[in-house]
Every structure is written in structure tokens, then in C-alpha cells.
Enzyme design. Structure first.
Site, PDB file in Angstrom:
ATOM      1  N   GLY A 176       0.794  -1.216   0.000  1.00 17.04           N
ATOM      2  CA  GLY A 176       0.000   0.000   0.000  1.00 17.04           C
ATOM      3  C   GLY A 176       0.832   1.274   0.000  1.00 17.04           C
ATOM      4  N   HIS A 177       0.163   2.383  -0.179  1.00 15.47           N
ATOM      5  CA  HIS A 177       0.855   3.675  -0.276  1.00 15.47           C
ATOM      6  C   HIS A 177       1.560   4.051   1.021  1.00 15.47           C
ATOM      7  CE1 HIS A 177      -3.225   5.878   0.573  1.00 15.47           C
ATOM      8  NE2 HIS A 177      -3.003   4.938   1.437  1.00 15.47           N
TER       9      HIS A 177
END
Lengths: 347, 347, 347
Positions: B260-261
């Protein structure tokens, strides 16, 4: 264009699917070998297929799930494919097409009304074809496909747009390689279907710890897919390291599944979406692996075993066993554990 | 072409892999720095590698897993790479190539017989190259690759068929970008390998609840991949929102993994297939995350921690800890729980 | 280029993102409708956005997570977007931009400084456009895109490099189809975003057991994506078999998610990465499905239900319920079970 408007439409949208028919009941009986019970005569014509809730007298429908019996009892369908157990739920005016294998029958009826479009013998001018490629009869190659040197494509193959087929890959007759598939170091039997984005034949996840970090171990095996194997969208099958990764004939693999290097799957296995099989694990014929299950490497799963959804399999599984849970255990034990814990927590 | 016929073949199918050799034992000792024990002399020649069950006197084989000792005891291999503990299981007539790091040794022997093919300096005429692209020496660009404006490709890079490299991406020397990769908003070190279908640099999953539905939060960070990072087929690494998503040097990520970011992974981590790391989680060096494990966002995983398969990590994990289960707990506690519950259920 | 050097940079790297500004506090208040508290005046100018730890007096930053309060208390930011509860943590010299919906506010501030680049009306000369394609105004089509016969592209659509759009697909205005997407048998509303490698509209996993193996059941439905739907990288949505697979307006689907055939998702649902929804399951509006959760087929999930990470859902879930665990149970029950088992194991 509203959501509701779209939803009300029948299946088989003619923009997307071929259509055939109408067909008489006599023809449907001939194709399916089934038995009919109800008001329709041999000459009664049916125009297409439809789900129970949307079907009219001109439609053939289907029911094999107890959950949908209320829809069966109120359907307007002219003909319904079903098993013997549901016959007494068929409403008046509707004819039952009865089979002990209703889903199989249904597959054939639906295919009759919506035959697969014929393969068109053509190679899109943008495709890049390598040297010494053998192309069988009636092969269709889509735009921007890349076919490497020495590739062999059997009769009737379809290679989708943007598919990438590595050097010397062998593809048997009647295979369908979806859009955006990448395929290398692989031998495919006949009638193999790879859905869009499947990744077949890349390096397995193999490396050793060296003095300056990980060092890749050469992956020198191949991927061998038996006749009729299907691999879902965006699934990944790594090639073997020292032997081949093998998927037996007839096995069906759903979307987003991972098959590690050297894994051996038998014939007619089912691997549901997001499941994973780690490297060097051996799976016998007719095994079912439900969604999101995971198998560690180097284990053996016996014939006809069934692995439940989200199961975490760390050990061998006997032939015919039903396991679930993480770690895996027999179904009965798993649900007994759930009940025990619930009871203890409530005290 | 039968399945059995395909299976009987040795690894390193010459249609798919380069071959080198034969090599003398003296040469193998020189390359590996290992010690030999057995009948082979310095001049004995070996032609290739093979698994224990299929190897003949001309082959080098390998064993480092107790599970395969029966195969070792009956192998026909002329030379077997192994650790000191297995030496007494080597059959007569077979020479042991002994190392305390047998898998690393094996990687080097296999690479000797099957060297990676050299990079060919060429750009396929169908590739689309943007403006102001810097292309290093000895770079290979495949058919239908798209290289955006201002991209920088280091010496010796290989860009696969259909790869898409967004504007201004920086790719260091010796990187291999697989077929169908999409890559944007990213800075890559040297020797990074992206397997087919990896998605690097797209928007993270960030949105706020607005009056008329969700509103996307701009994702303004990048993806930074350190030297030697490898990312498996169809894995996804989102770019950061307010800082970068960073994968430390040497880290290896398997297939179908989600990062994920803003996630930060340290050096030489291992992330096995179908695992997921949620946004803004920080993972120190040398952490192992096994298959199908999931980590929630905004947590911290200490150096050398090991996260078991299918583990669900909701809290920070200490350096060096071994956790498993969902929710995550120490290995010992998890297996004690399993035993306790089994015992209680049987009462 | 060191990792540290890269890390020290601010978000919004001008190589990858457009920039706008500077903007005065007055302008920011006007855009956001928020309230300011602190030393900045209406004329104070801000140049860009930055995370708390890296921001200077010229930057706007953001805090809505208690975990990051220590960073808030020491930030050098000139302006911080936050909720009322955090106002007393804002350091001297920093102005608070206060909102009851700080994340939404932040989305708008960040978008102001970094507006999305405008769509460029152009069709790359390498794209393959079929017959009878309707192309709206201001449409951008990337290199090697394939647009099938009879496709309809609404105004302002962007079709990425290597995207493959099947015959007769309908794409509403303002959609963005990412690189390497494959899309067929589908109707898209407006402002739909498909991230790279998404697979939409392929056959569902449907087959019957026949005398010589599995036989495919024709998949005669479509995929219908409502306005504003987003589908993450490498996610897969199969088309329906007898009805459509439908994703309601505003629903956001993360990376590597599987949606089976005939599934019906309502409006404004959230499906986090690596979750899976099996065939024919119906999900009402505003449901959240966390990462790696799995839902079996033919069940019903009520409005606003929340499915926890790694949850295994085998039965219907009531509206508003919070479930977790495998098999799924209420959150409270799950954590009580965890505590009970821990206690029993320690005896």
C-alpha cells in the site's frame, strides 16, 4: 442509461454474444438426451435462455439450488432445466427438462442458443511474429500480439490482443490465449484456455542468502499445461527450478491464483480464486482447493481431497479428506472447535 | 506429446535455456570454493545439472532438505551439492560437494551451466520512445514497449514486450522490466527486476467521504525501489500519498503481493506470494512475511521479525519476533492455543 | 542517488506532478469553507503541501490520526488541516485549518496545489480503432490501445497505453481506463476509473462435470459499473452467467480484488485489497469489506455492514453488523474468543 434499465435486460445481449435458434422442444431433447414433463409439445419453440425471475414462455431457464426454489415456483419460463428432486415445484404451464446432471444439461442448452463465435483465420497486421514460427490452420492472432522465435501454434488457436508468447513455446490445437497474457518456457496441450493477464512461465521465487544479499537460483524447469487446462485472469504459474511445474489435464484454475515453482497438480483439480500453492507441492487428481486457501511447499495432497476456503495447509492431506481452518484440520473438528470456543466464551 | 514424455526430460531444456560446459571438478571447486569428498578427480567432467531422481554420473545434483534424503541415498548423480550433515548419506560412486551454504553454492553451479543470456543492445522498431529519453549503453527494448518522455534507462537495462514506463521514471543500470509491466512515478536503483504484469506507481487507495460520495485524495508521492529489489508477477505497489513508498535494497517480493501507499520496507526483506502490506506501515530490515499474511496500516515491524503464513497483523511486532495467527501472536502461543482447543473439544 | 537523498524530498515531485500556487490563506478558506485559527493572515501565502515532519512555514500539512500527534506538536508547517479535537496540539507559529471533515478538506487543498493534468484530445497513431466506434469530445487514446468495433467512448475519456477494449463496450464520459486494462462485455457509467491491469468482463468460473471432464457453462451476462466506480490494479471482475455482475455507483475497489460472476455490489461500498466476493453474492450499499476477506457465493450482506480483514463469510450478514474471523462472527464475540482461548491455554 440507468442501472435499473440495464439490469432488466435478459442475458445474451446481442451486442456481445452470438445467438442461434429458435429451437423446438424436440431438438432440445435430442441435444440433451433429457426427459420433458409438462405441457410443451415436440413442436413448441423456445427462443433463448433467461433466469427464473425474468423468463417468459419463450425462454428456457434453470434451477439447481434450493435457495432459488421460490423463484422456480413463480417463474414465467416455458421450460426449466432441473434435477428430479425439484420437479414438483415447477408451476403449471411450465415444462420441466429433467436430468440427473442438470448443470451439465444447462451448459449444453445455453451453448446451443449462444454458440461460441467461430475462430477467424487471420493475423492482425500489427502482430510481431518471430522466425521459424509454425502456425497451424485456422489460427487467429490479435493486434500487438508478440510471437517469439520457434513458437508452435496448433490448429484453431486464438492469440489475444497484446499477448506475449516467448521463444519456442509450444501451444497445442484449439488453445485460447487471452489478452495481455505473458507466456514463456511452457508447453501447452490442446484446448488450454488462459484468461487475460495470466502469467505463465516466469522465474520461481528462488534465491539463496549470499554475502551481499540474496542471489537468484536459476529456474531451469518449464510449465507444462495438460489438455483442457484453464487458468484464470491475472493468475500466476511460475516455471520449475529443477523439474517442471505441471498442471494435469482438465484442471481449472480461477482468477488471482498463485502456483509456485515445481508444483504438480493432477487431472481435473479445481483451484478457486486467490488460492495459493507453494513450490514443490504435489496434488493428486480431482482435488478441490477453495478460495483463498494456501498450501505450504513440499507437501502431498491425496486424490479427491477437498481443501476449504481460507484453509492453511501445513502438512500432507490424505486422499478423500475434507479439511478447513488455519492450520488445516478435518471439517468436523473445525466446526466442533468453533462451537466449543463459543460455549466457553459465553460462560 | 504425452505428459510423461515431457516430464522425463532433464531441466535446462535447450529450447528455453542457454547451456555451457562441460566443466571439470577442478573448475567447479574453483568457482564455488567448496570441498569435494568422493571418487571424482580434478579432471572428472560434468555436463549439466539434474534433480536427484533423474541425475546420471555426468550430472551435478543438490540436496538440502531432509525430506529428500531417500532420493539422495539412491541417486545416480556423479556429484551432489550438500551441507556437511548429509555427507554420510551420499551413495558410493557419487562425490559430495560440501558447503555450509549449499543452496548458495547450488545457485552458482547452476548458473555456471546455464548462464543468463547476454543483453542484446537493440530497440525493437515497434517501441514508442518519448522525448528527451536517456538510454544507457547496451540497452534492450522489446516490441510495443512504451517509454515516456524524460525517462532515464541505465546501462544494460532490458525492457520487456508491452512494458509501459511513465514519463520521467528513472531506471538504474542492469534493471530488467518484464513484459506487460506498468511503471510510473518511480525511481529504481540498479539491478531491479520487475516480473511480468507488476504494477508500480499507480494511485494509492485514498479517498475521503464527501457529500456526493467518495473524493479521491491526491497521491503525491513516488515509489522508490532500492538496488536489487525484485517484484513478482502481477504484484502491485502503490505510490505514496504524502511521502514515498520505499522498498529497501535487496528485498524480494513474490507474485500477487500488495504494497500500500507510503509503506516502507527495509533491506533484504522477503514477502511471499499473496501477502499484503497496508498503507504507511514501516517494516525494518530482514523481515520475512510469509504467504497470504496481511498487515494493517500504520504499524511497525521490527528488524528480523518473521510473520507466518496467513497471519493477520494488527499491531506492532518486535524485532526478532515470530508471529502467526489472525490476530497475530507468538508462534508458541498459537500452537498451544490450537492444542488447547483440540483437547477441550474432545471432552 | 541515495535512498536518504530521495526520501528527503517533498511530495509532488515536479517531474511527476503538476503544480499550482502559491495560494493565500484567504483563497484556501474560500476553497474549503474551513475556519482558520492562528497567526496567518488572509494574505499569507502557501506554496505547497508537505507531511508534518518535513513541512516548513510555506507548507500546508495535515493530521487526523492520533498516532501522529507527536509530529504535529513539533511540525514546522505554516498551516495544518485538522479536526477540532487536535487544535490544542498545534504549535505556536502554525495556523490550524479546522474542519469536521479534515480528510475531505485535505483532499481539496492537495488537489488545489496539484491539479490533475488536463485530458489531451489526441489518439496515438499506433492505436487500433475498430469500425463504427463513437468517440466523444476531448478523448485521449494512448499508444497500442485497441478499441473494438462498435465501442462508445464518452467525452473526456482517457484510454491508457496497451488497454484493450472489446467490441461494443460502452464507456461513459470522463472515464479513465489504465494501462494494460482488458475490458469486454461491459457497460461503464461516467467517471469510472480502472487502474492498470484490471480485468473486467472475462468469463466467470462456471463449469459442469461432464463424462470427459469439466464442460464450460456459457457466461452470458455482462459487467455493469456505475458512475464513479474505481477498480484497483490487477483486480478482476468476471461477467455474469445469467444476469449481470453489477458494481453500484461510487463503489471503490482496491488492488488484487476478485469479484465473481453475478455478484451485485451496492453504492459506495469499499472493497480493500486482496478481498474476494464469490459468485451471485449480493452486497447492499455502504458495505465495507476489509483486506483479504472472502465471501462465499449466494449470500446477502446488509447495508452498512462491515466485514473485517481476513474474515471468512459463509452466511448472510445483517445490515449494520460488524463481523470478523473465519468463520465470520461479531467483532465482540471474536475478540472474546481470542481472550478466552489465551486464558485457557495459560492454565
Amino acid at each position: 442509461m440507468t442501472r435499473e434499465g440495464q439490469q432488466s435486460q435478459l442475458p445474451g445481449d446481442s451486442r456481445f454474444f452470438t445467438r442461434s435458434g429458435p429451437f423446438s422442444l424436440a431438438r432440445l431433447l435430442e441435444v440433451t438426451g433429457a426427459e420433458a414433463l409438462g405441457p410443451a409439445t415436440a413442436e413448441t419453440l423456445f427462443e433463448g435462455v433467461a433466469p427464473l425471475h425474468a423468463a417468459g414462455p419463450q425462454h428456457v431457464s434453470f434451477c439447481d439450488n434450493r435457495r432459488y426454489l421460490p423463484l422456480l415456483e413463480t417463474t414465467g419460463a416455458g421450460l426449466v432445466v432441473l434435477g428430479p428432486a425439484f420437479v414438483d415445484k415447477v408451476p403449471k404451464g411450465c415444462t420441466a427438462l429433467i436430468s440427473r446432471e442438470p448443470y451439465l444439461l444447462w451448459a449444453r442448452v445455453a451453448r446451443l442458443f449462444h454458440p461460441a463465435p467461430p475462430v477467424q483465420a487471420k493475423c492482425h497486421p500489427t502482430a510481431v511474429i518471430g522466425q521459424d514460427v509454425k502456425i497451424g490452420k485456422q489460427v487467429e492472432i490479435g493486434p500487438f500480439a508478440v510471437i517469439g522465435d520457434g513458437v508452435s501454434l496448433g490448429d484453431g488457436c486464438v492469440i489475444g490482443a497484446h499477448a506475449s508468447v516467448g521463444d519456442h513455446v509450444v501451444i497445442g490445437a484449439g488453445c485460447r490465449i487471452g489478452a495481455h497474457v505473458s507466456l514463456s518456457h511452457a508447453l501447452l496441450g490442446e484446448r488450454v484456455v488462459l484468461y487475460p493477464g495470466a502469467r505463465i512461465g516466469q522465474d520461481g521465487f528462488g534465491f539463496a542468502v549470499g554475502p551481499e544479499g540474496f542471489e537468484t537460483v536459476p529456474q531451469l524447469g518449464r510449465v507444462v499445461l495438460g489438455d483442457g487446462v484453464e487458468v484464470g485472469a491475472n493468475s500466476t504459474i511460475d516455471r520449475g527450478s529443477m523439474r517442471d511445474t505441471v498442471i494435469g489435464a482438465g484442471t481449472r484454475i480461477d482468477n488471482l491464483v498463485q502456483i509456485g515453482h515445481n508444483a504438480q497438480l493432477g487431472r481435473c483439480c479445481i483451484v478457486v480464486s486467490q488460492a495459493g500453492v507453494s513450490g514443490s507441492t504435489v496434488i493428486e487428481d480431482f482435488v478441490t482447493i477453495a478460495a483463498q486457501a494456501g498450501l505450504i511447499g513440499h507437501i502431498h495432497i491425496g486424490r479427491k481431497a477437498r481443501i476449504g476456503a481460507q484453509c492453511g495447509v501445513m502438512n500432507d492431506v490424505d486422499a478423500g479428506a475434507d479439511v478447513i481452518g488455519s492450520p488445516a484440520m478435518p471439517f468436523r473438528e473445525f466446526f466442533r472447535n468453533v462451537a466449543t470456543l463459543r460455549k466457553l466464551s459465553r460462560k
